[in-house]
Each structure stands twice: as C-alpha cells, then as structure tokens.
Design a protein around this motif. Structure first.
Motif: not given
Length: 115
Positions: A52-79
């Motif tokens: 089972c895999r959880t992937r958190d996606f972030f984007f970088f803002s010069d003002r605020d640093g790394w900001l959370y965008d969304h999460t994807e949940l799934d199954c992954a081979m050789f995770c």
C-alpha cells in the motif's frame, strides 16, 4: 495408494488458501485532501511484491517554502519510501504492508517547510 491420492486431492488446494490470505487490501484515492477522497475512491489488492502506498504532493513557494497540495493512495510494485524532487515539486512516498488499509487517510491538511 488410493488413500494417499485422496489425501493429496484434499490437501492440494490448501497452499492456495495460505497464498490468498497474504493478499493485502489497500485504499485507492487519486486526490485526497482535507480528510476526504475527492476523486477516484476505490480499493486495490497488493501481492507479495507490492505494498500500500501513500504519496504526498507538495509545491515550493518562495514565500512559504514547501506547501502541501494533495495525497494519492494506491498499490505499488516494489514500493520504496522516499522523497523525490522535481523542479518546484516534491513527492513524499510512504509504503506499508502491516495490515489491510494501512494507507488509509494518510493525507495532511496543511504542511509547511518540509525538508
């Protein structure tokens, strides 16, 4: 000899039952945010080489640093649990196999300055 063949026929499917019991059910969500699956809610089955895999996606803002965008949940081979960086984006992956739905609701509401 007939009793031996009968015993083999009866015990033949037994290893398949144990192999099926090792299957792991995971949560699937293509876009998880603020505690809710917004798109693509489902389940998947992981086998002996997947997790089972959880992937958190972030984007970088010069003002605020790394900001959370969304999460994807799934199954992954050789995770592999990891942090991948690509230009102004970061993907943090977490893998688990300890129980069914171990990746359920791992999304974050708001995370800043993750390094």
């Amino acid at each position: 000899m007939d009793k031996f063949l009968l015993l083999l026929l009866l015990l033949g499917p037994l290893p398949l039952v144990f192999l099926q019991a090792q299957a792991l059910v995971c949560t699937v969500c293509r876009s998880f945010k603020e505690g809710h699956c917004l798109r693509g809610k489902d389940n998947c089955t992981a086998n002996s080489v997947s997790s089972c895999r959880t992937r958190d996606f972030f984007f970088f803002s010069d003002r605020d640093g790394w900001l959370y965008d969304h999460t994807e949940l799934d199954c992954a081979m050789f995770c592999l649990s990891s942090n991948l960086f690509y230009e102004q984006n970061k993907i943090s992956s977490y893998c688990c196999k300890n129980q069914d739905f171990c990746n359920r609701y791992q999304g974050k509401l708001m995370i800043k300055n993750i390094y």
